[in-house]
Design an enzyme around this catalytic site. Structure first.
Site, PDB file in Angstrom:
ATOM      1  N   LEU A 184      -5.538  -7.041  -0.009  1.00  0.00           N
ATOM      2  CA  LEU A 184      -6.519  -6.621   0.987  1.00  0.00           C
ATOM      3  C   LEU A 184      -7.670  -7.603   0.964  1.00  0.00           C
ATOM      4  O   LEU A 184      -8.312  -7.786  -0.049  1.00  0.00           O
ATOM      5  CB  LEU A 184      -7.039  -5.217   0.653  1.00  0.00           C
ATOM      6  CG  LEU A 184      -8.097  -4.634   1.580  1.00  0.00           C
ATOM      7  CD1 LEU A 184      -7.512  -4.416   2.965  1.00  0.00           C
ATOM      8  CD2 LEU A 184      -8.600  -3.329   1.012  1.00  0.00           C
ATOM      9  N   LYS A 191       6.799  -9.329  -2.859  1.00  0.00           N
ATOM     10  CA  LYS A 191       5.410  -9.508  -3.272  1.00  0.00           C
ATOM     11  C   LYS A 191       4.499  -8.484  -2.607  1.00  0.00           C
ATOM     12  O   LYS A 191       4.478  -8.392  -1.388  1.00  0.00           O
ATOM     13  CB  LYS A 191       4.919 -10.909  -2.923  1.00  0.00           C
ATOM     14  CG  LYS A 191       3.504 -11.182  -3.411  1.00  0.00           C
ATOM     15  CD  LYS A 191       2.857 -12.277  -2.612  1.00  0.00           C
ATOM     16  CE  LYS A 191       1.347 -12.206  -2.704  1.00  0.00           C
ATOM     17  NZ  LYS A 191       0.783 -10.922  -2.327  1.00  0.00           N
ATOM     18  N   SER A 228      -2.073  -7.451   7.720  1.00  0.00           N
ATOM     19  CA  SER A 228      -3.110  -7.695   8.720  1.00  0.00           C
ATOM     20  C   SER A 228      -2.756  -8.876   9.619  1.00  0.00           C
ATOM     21  O   SER A 228      -2.040  -9.802   9.225  1.00  0.00           O
ATOM     22  CB  SER A 228      -4.451  -7.975   8.036  1.00  0.00           C
ATOM     23  OG  SER A 228      -4.456  -9.273   7.469  1.00  0.00           O
ATOM     24  N   ILE A 277      -7.086   0.465 -10.422  1.00  0.00           N
ATOM     25  CA  ILE A 277      -8.137   1.476 -10.301  1.00  0.00           C
ATOM     26  C   ILE A 277      -7.585   2.682  -9.554  1.00  0.00           C
ATOM     27  O   ILE A 277      -7.071   2.547  -8.443  1.00  0.00           O
ATOM     28  CB  ILE A 277      -9.371   0.908  -9.578  1.00  0.00           C
ATOM     29  CG1 ILE A 277      -9.973  -0.235 -10.404  1.00  0.00           C
ATOM     30  CG2 ILE A 277     -10.414   2.000  -9.341  1.00  0.00           C
ATOM     31  CD1 ILE A 277     -11.119  -0.941  -9.718  1.00  0.00           C
ATOM     32  N   TRP A 299       0.033  -1.972   1.092  1.00  0.00           N
ATOM     33  CA  TRP A 299      -0.310  -1.062   0.007  1.00  0.00           C
ATOM     34  C   TRP A 299      -0.298   0.400   0.422  1.00  0.00           C
ATOM     35  O   TRP A 299      -0.490   1.266  -0.425  1.00  0.00           O
ATOM     36  CB  TRP A 299      -1.690  -1.412  -0.554  1.00  0.00           C
ATOM     37  CG  TRP A 299      -2.727  -1.713   0.476  1.00  0.00           C
ATOM     38  CD1 TRP A 299      -3.116  -2.957   0.900  1.00  0.00           C
ATOM     39  CD2 TRP A 299      -3.524  -0.794   1.221  1.00  0.00           C
ATOM     40  NE1 TRP A 299      -4.099  -2.859   1.856  1.00  0.00           N
ATOM     41  CE2 TRP A 299      -4.367  -1.538   2.070  1.00  0.00           C
ATOM     42  CE3 TRP A 299      -3.607   0.610   1.250  1.00  0.00           C
ATOM     43  CZ2 TRP A 299      -5.283  -0.954   2.949  1.00  0.00           C
ATOM     44  CZ3 TRP A 299      -4.515   1.205   2.121  1.00  0.00           C
ATOM     45  CH2 TRP A 299      -5.342   0.428   2.953  1.00  0.00           C
ATOM     46  N   ASP A 351      -1.723   5.614  -7.712  1.00  0.00           N
ATOM     47  CA  ASP A 351      -1.929   4.210  -7.377  1.00  0.00           C
ATOM     48  C   ASP A 351      -2.665   4.053  -6.053  1.00  0.00           C
ATOM     49  O   ASP A 351      -3.613   3.278  -5.948  1.00  0.00           O
ATOM     50  CB  ASP A 351      -0.560   3.521  -7.299  1.00  0.00           C
ATOM     51  CG  ASP A 351      -0.661   2.013  -7.238  1.00  0.00           C
ATOM     52  OD1 ASP A 351      -1.715   1.478  -7.572  1.00  0.00           O
ATOM     53  OD2 ASP A 351       0.335   1.375  -6.861  1.00  0.00           O
ATOM     54  N   CYS A 411      -0.527   1.808   9.854  1.00  0.00           N
ATOM     55  CA  CYS A 411      -0.681   0.749  10.859  1.00  0.00           C
ATOM     56  C   CYS A 411      -0.369   1.254  12.261  1.00  0.00           C
ATOM     57  O   CYS A 411      -0.942   0.782  13.242  1.00  0.00           O
ATOM     58  CB  CYS A 411       0.211  -0.441  10.511  1.00  0.00           C
ATOM     59  SG  CYS A 411       1.920  -0.016  10.180  1.00  0.00           S
TER      60      CYS A 411
END
Length: 518
Positions: free
Chosen positions: A189, A185, A255, A28, A161, A99, A310
């Protein structure tokens, strides 16, 4: 003009491979909210195939093809990858922007950093050859000892991401330089609304440019299995990688919640991990600053990459004597930020990466208001943008240290503000967090900057700036922001195992035991 979206498969053993269960996930565009393509979704079955390919790459020809090849051999491939990415920069930058929504100028800068990072680790790979068999000084002349540095083995590299290809490169380049074989990989989220459920709900944020790295590796004839690329959902691919008996190390950026799961899985096999996690960084601004210079660094430290960093310095701690003037200038600078389609020239703030993340950011702002804070500026969708996950740069004042907005990572363009009177108070406020990734201090007093830098509980401290990042310098955190370091020589060392070889060189009998009678 629409950006063509390549249709790719998983990249395993040097070639494209359809997922064994044939799963795919839609992409999306966060600017238009439209589906623009899809990517493959690996499962545990694909992980097994990729791990076997990586293991074979290390042992092929008794390791001479990769793991025990000279650093110069591996450097040749890293430089070839860098050159191909440089050629493809215009296309890769646009893919990155559609993206994840970051302004095109930022994506272009990211591609330059990707090239530089591969070239830097090519140089370090060559330097490894000279460091092999480094002698160790021993107190006994009857022994000689030296050190060999060997690749740690098959490594799982799980990336976020917000900087898809650049964060991948931070891990891939040193891992390959060290002689490891890797499985890359993309991270997922987790929906904040689903964390209380027995089964977490995940949404994958695609990594188009990470898959394009596979095509680059094909073109430079990187030995099969050295790099494998597996997009996939956490429970189906990530968990399998973390617990796989033939994965020797995990490097994860993401995270803290996911990191706990990864550490738990890795602990079952005493597997080393490197973790670079979230942050709630302070920027401490003293009364002697050039206000406009300090204001620009403040907004750059929190609003760059649409606030999705971050290490963002998202807690402004400003001296009370200049607070009113500083905030006035902060609002005026924020009003001047161009918010638009990130492909437009001059865009400085694009959309949040996904609907889920957009709703999370807006909830943080709403909660801050309900807890009694003041939205000094922003806090809404820009009025001129009817589609896309856009959030205005937001400045929140009248904040207390017990508020959610002060304590939790937002991961959006949201800055909260507190004032201070004394240096001691500023340091106490700066360290009032579970996190410890990045922090900044702004002052013309160099001695004060040195004092504060030593006392800030962060893995990186920036003086009179915020967010500069160079592949030559170590990056990582303390406390809930993780452990281990990426980048620089430290990044390379994290993928190496140190072996001592000690030889008894005397012609004499060792003489510890009484010899038997003849």
């Amino acid at each position: 003009m629409a950006i063509p979206i390549p249709s790719r498969q998983l990249f395993i053993n040097g070639d494209w491979a359809e997922p064994l269960l044939k799963k795919r996930i839609p992409i999306i565009n966060p600017t238009t909210e439209e589906i623009i393509g899809d990517i493959p979704a690996a499962t545990a079955e694909d992980v097994d195939v990729a791990v076997q390919a990586a293991r074979s790459a290390l042992t092929r020809n008794k390791g001479k093809d990769w793991a025990f090849a000279s650093g110069a051999v591996r450097a040749k491939y890293l430089r070839a990858i860098a050159a191909k990415i440089k050629e493809r920069k215009p296309v890769l930058a646009k893919l990155e922007t559609v993206d994840c929504g970051k302004p095109l100028s930022e994506s272009e800068a990211d591609m330059d950093d990707v090239v530089g990072c591969f070239e830097y680790y090519a140089d370090l790979a060559e330097g490894l050859d000279a460091k092999q068999k480094a002698p160790i000084s021993l107190p006994m002349k009857t022994f000689k000892s030296y050190v060999i540095k060997e690749p740690i083995g098959v490594v799982a590299l799980i990336v976020p991401w917000n900087y898809p290809l650049l964060m991948a490169t931070w891990k891939v380049a040193p891992a390959l330089a060290a002689g490891c074989a890797a499985i890359l990989k993309p991270s997922e989220l987790a929906s904040v609304y689903a964390l209380h459920l027995l089964a977490s709900v995940f949404m994958l944020l695609s990594h188009l440019t990470c898959l394009e790295l596979g095509e680059v590796c094909r073109e430079v004839d990187l030995p099969a299995g050295v790099l494998n690329i597996l997009p996939g959902l956490g429970p189906e691919a990530g968990a399998s990688l973390a617990s796989h008996p033939h994965v020797d190390k995990i490097s994860f950026t993401g995270s803290t919640v996911t990191a706990v799961k990864i550490m738990t899985a890795a602990a079952q096999r005493v597997k080393p991990v490197t973790l670079e996690l979230g942050g709630k960084g302070p920027i401490v601004v003293f009364e002697d600053v050039d206000i406009d210079k300090a204001v620009e660094w403040t907004i750059f430290g929190c609003f760059y990459t649409n606030g999705q960093i971050c290490s963002a310095t998202s807690r402004l701690i400003v001296h009370e004597s200049i607070a009113a003037e500083f905030l006035d200038r902060l609002v005026k600078w924020s009003e001047n930020i161009k918010i638009s389609d990130p492909l437009e020239e001059g865009c400085k703030l694009g959309p949040i990466v996904s609907r889920g993340q957009y709703e999370k950011v807006m909830n943080f702002i709403s909660n801050a208001k309900s807890e009694g804070a003041t939205i000094l500026y922003g806090g809404n969708r820009p009025k001129h943008l009817k589609k896309g996950f856009f959030v205005e740069p937001t400045i929140i004042t009248d904040v207390t240290t017990s508020m959610q907005i002060w304590r939790e990572e937002v991961f959006g363009p949201v800055l909260c503000v507190k004032t201070f009177t004394t240096e001691e108070e500023a340091i106490e406020l700066a360290n009032d967090t579970h996190y410890g990734l990045g922090g900044a201090v702004v002052s013309k007093d160099r001695e004060r900057c040195d004092r504060v830098s030593k006392l800030l509980q962060n893995g990186a401290v920036w003086v009179n700036c915020s967010q500069p990042c160079f592949c030559q310098a170590p990056f990582g955190g303390t406390k809930w922001s993780g452990f281990g370091r990426e980048l620089g020589e430290w990044g390379l060392e994290s993928y190496l195992s140190v072996k001592q070889v000690t030889e008894y060189v005397s012609d004499e009998q060792w003489g510890w035991y009484q010899p038997p009678k003849q």
